[in-house]
Write a protein that holds these residues in place. Structure first.
Motif, short mmCIF file in Angstrom:
data_model
loop_
_atom_site.label_atom_id
_atom_site.label_comp_id
_atom_site.label_asym_id
_atom_site.label_seq_id
_atom_site.Cartn_x
_atom_site.Cartn_y
_atom_site.Cartn_z
N ALA A 125 0.82 -1.21 0.00
CA ALA A 125 0.00 0.00 0.00
C ALA A 125 0.85 1.26 0.00
CB ALA A 125 -0.93 -0.01 1.20
N SER A 126 0.20 2.38 -0.32
CA SER A 126 0.85 3.69 -0.26
C SER A 126 1.05 4.09 1.20
CB SER A 126 0.00 4.73 -0.98
OG SER A 126 -1.27 4.84 -0.35
N LEU A 127 1.78 5.18 1.43
CA LEU A 127 2.15 5.59 2.78
C LEU A 127 0.93 5.78 3.69
CD1 LEU A 127 4.16 6.50 4.92
CD2 LEU A 127 4.13 8.78 3.89
N SER A 128 -0.09 6.50 3.24
CA SER A 128 -1.24 6.79 4.11
C SER A 128 -1.95 5.52 4.55
CB SER A 128 -2.22 7.72 3.39
OG SER A 128 -2.68 7.13 2.18
N THR A 129 -2.14 4.59 3.60
CA THR A 129 -2.81 3.32 3.94
C THR A 129 -1.90 2.43 4.77
OG1 THR A 129 -4.09 3.41 1.89
CG2 THR A 129 -3.96 1.28 3.00
N ALA A 130 -0.61 2.39 4.42
CA ALA A 130 0.34 1.57 5.17
C ALA A 130 0.46 2.04 6.62
CB ALA A 130 1.71 1.60 4.50
N GLN A 131 0.37 3.35 6.82
CA GLN A 131 0.46 3.86 8.18
C GLN A 131 -0.74 3.41 9.01
OE1 GLN A 131 2.37 7.60 9.20
NE2 GLN A 131 0.38 8.37 9.86
N LYS A 132 -1.91 3.36 8.41
CA LYS A 132 -3.09 2.86 9.12
C LYS A 132 -2.92 1.38 9.45
CE LYS A 132 -6.27 6.15 6.96
NZ LYS A 132 -7.42 6.32 6.01
N GLN A 133 -2.36 0.61 8.51
CA GLN A 133 -2.09 -0.80 8.76
C GLN A 133 -1.12 -0.96 9.93
OE1 GLN A 133 -0.54 -2.05 4.97
NE2 GLN A 133 -2.56 -2.48 4.10
N TYR A 134 -0.09 -0.15 9.92
CA TYR A 134 0.93 -0.21 10.96
C TYR A 134 0.34 0.14 12.32
CZ TYR A 134 5.08 0.96 13.68
OH TYR A 134 6.02 1.02 14.67
N GLN A 135 -0.46 1.20 12.37
CA GLN A 135 -1.00 1.67 13.64
C GLN A 135 -2.03 0.72 14.24
OE1 GLN A 135 -2.36 5.59 12.52
NE2 GLN A 135 -0.43 6.55 13.11
N LYS A 136 -2.71 -0.07 13.39
CA LYS A 136 -3.67 -1.04 13.90
C LYS A 136 -3.00 -2.12 14.73
CE LYS A 136 -7.30 -0.69 10.37
NZ LYS A 136 -7.98 -1.39 9.26
N ALA A 137 -1.75 -2.45 14.39
CA ALA A 137 -1.06 -3.55 15.07
C ALA A 137 0.04 -3.09 16.00
CB ALA A 137 -0.47 -4.50 14.02
N ASN A 138 0.49 -1.85 15.86
CA ASN A 138 1.61 -1.35 16.65
C ASN A 138 1.23 -0.06 17.36
OD1 ASN A 138 4.09 -3.11 15.52
ND2 ASN A 138 2.74 -2.55 13.82
N ARG A 139 1.38 -0.06 18.66
CA ARG A 139 1.03 1.12 19.45
C ARG A 139 2.30 1.85 19.86
NH1 ARG A 139 -2.57 -0.69 24.25
NH2 ARG A 139 -3.16 1.50 24.23
N GLY A 140 2.26 3.18 19.74
CA GLY A 140 3.41 4.01 20.11
C GLY A 140 3.47 4.24 21.61
N SER A 141 4.66 4.58 22.10
CA SER A 141 4.83 4.79 23.54
C SER A 141 4.03 5.99 24.02
CB SER A 141 6.32 4.99 23.86
OG SER A 141 6.86 6.08 23.13
N LEU A 142 3.95 7.05 23.21
CA LEU A 142 3.17 8.24 23.60
C LEU A 142 1.69 7.91 23.66
CD1 LEU A 142 3.56 11.20 24.34
CD2 LEU A 142 3.26 11.80 21.93
N GLU A 143 1.24 7.10 22.71
CA GLU A 143 -0.16 6.67 22.68
C GLU A 143 -0.51 5.84 23.91
OE1 GLU A 143 -3.01 3.74 19.95
OE2 GLU A 143 -0.99 4.29 19.27
N MET A 144 0.36 4.91 24.28
CA MET A 144 0.11 4.07 25.45
C MET A 144 0.15 4.89 26.74
SD MET A 144 1.95 0.40 24.65
CE MET A 144 3.58 1.07 24.27
N THR A 145 1.08 5.85 26.80
CA THR A 145 1.15 6.72 27.98
C THR A 145 -0.12 7.54 28.11
OG1 THR A 145 3.57 6.86 27.80
CG2 THR A 145 2.46 8.56 29.09
N ALA A 146 -0.59 8.08 26.97
CA ALA A 146 -1.82 8.88 26.99
C ALA A 146 -3.01 8.05 27.43
CB ALA A 146 -2.07 9.46 25.60
N GLU A 147 -3.07 6.80 27.01
CA GLU A 147 -4.18 5.92 27.41
C GLU A 147 -4.14 5.66 28.91
OE1 GLU A 147 -5.89 1.44 26.49
OE2 GLU A 147 -4.81 2.54 24.93
#
Length: 214
Positions: free
Chosen positions: A143-165
């Protein structure tokens, strides 16, 4: 809005319980502000992005599913079993142009994983290669960058995102507690103030009766 500000204000002429409720309401307000800051970070997945490295001929080496079973407590007692899955893909490839070789593995959501199982034939497939801006790990996709990023974010959570949660959960629990305690002490303050006023009125009435007799 005036009533809201009144709840936050202390008054030396008010009862102890009423002034204590103001402190709890202030705590609830602070928690609300924290929630309003943390929520967009959690929802927008700030910082959890990928950048394109290039294109490559990629071979899917292995597709593996891991099953995870854990138990959650029910509100009214007991536990319920919850089963989740993690989807892993292992790959190697050669960058177009430079001929540089690479290899890696990645987590995927179920839909992306299923698409990889269709081409896990040990043959070369043209793909885009991305890299995590936070973790530096490779991520492959057709996929292109925008779609690939959504694919990535569905399976991988960032440290800032987890901290915010985590901050959201803590702020919500503390905020609800503070608001509940504030409301409880406010009611107690009203009752105490009413009792004091009633006692004062009774004393005035008694004094008036004594004065009338004179």
């Amino acid at each position: 809005m005036a009533s809201l500000f009144e709840k936050l204000k202390k008054d030396p002429n008010n009862t102890f319980a009423r002034n204590l409720s103001a402190d709890f309401y202030k705590g609830a307000l602070v928690c609300l502000i924290v929630i309003l800051i943390a929520a967009p970070i959690r929802l927008l997945k700030v910082g959890n992005t990928i950048s394109k490295v290039g294109t490559a001929k990629v071979i899917i080496l292995d597709c593996k599913t891991e099953k995870h079973t854990h138990y959650r407590h029910r509100r009214h007692g007991g536990r319920r079993r919850v089963t989740t899955y993690t989807y892993h893909v292992t790959f190697k490839g050669t960058y177009d142009g430079s001929g540089e070789e690479f290899q890696g593995s990645q987590k995927n959501d179920s839909a992306t994983y299923n698409s990889f199982t269709q081409i896990a034939d040990l043959k070369e497939h043209q793909m885009n290669v991305y890299k995590s801006d936070e973790k530096g790990k490779l991520f492959i996709s057709t996929a292109s960058l925008s779609t690939a990023q959504k694919q990535y974010q569905k399976a991988n959570r960032g440290s800032l995102e987890m901290t915010a949660e985590l901050v959201l959960k803590i702020a919500l629990i503390i905020g609800l507690f503070c608001y509940g305690e504030g409301a409880k002490h406010e009611r107690a303050g009203r009752k105490e103030s009413f009792s004091q006023n009633s006692a004062a009125n009774q004393r005035l009435n008694d004094a008036a009766k004594i004065f009338d007799r004179k």
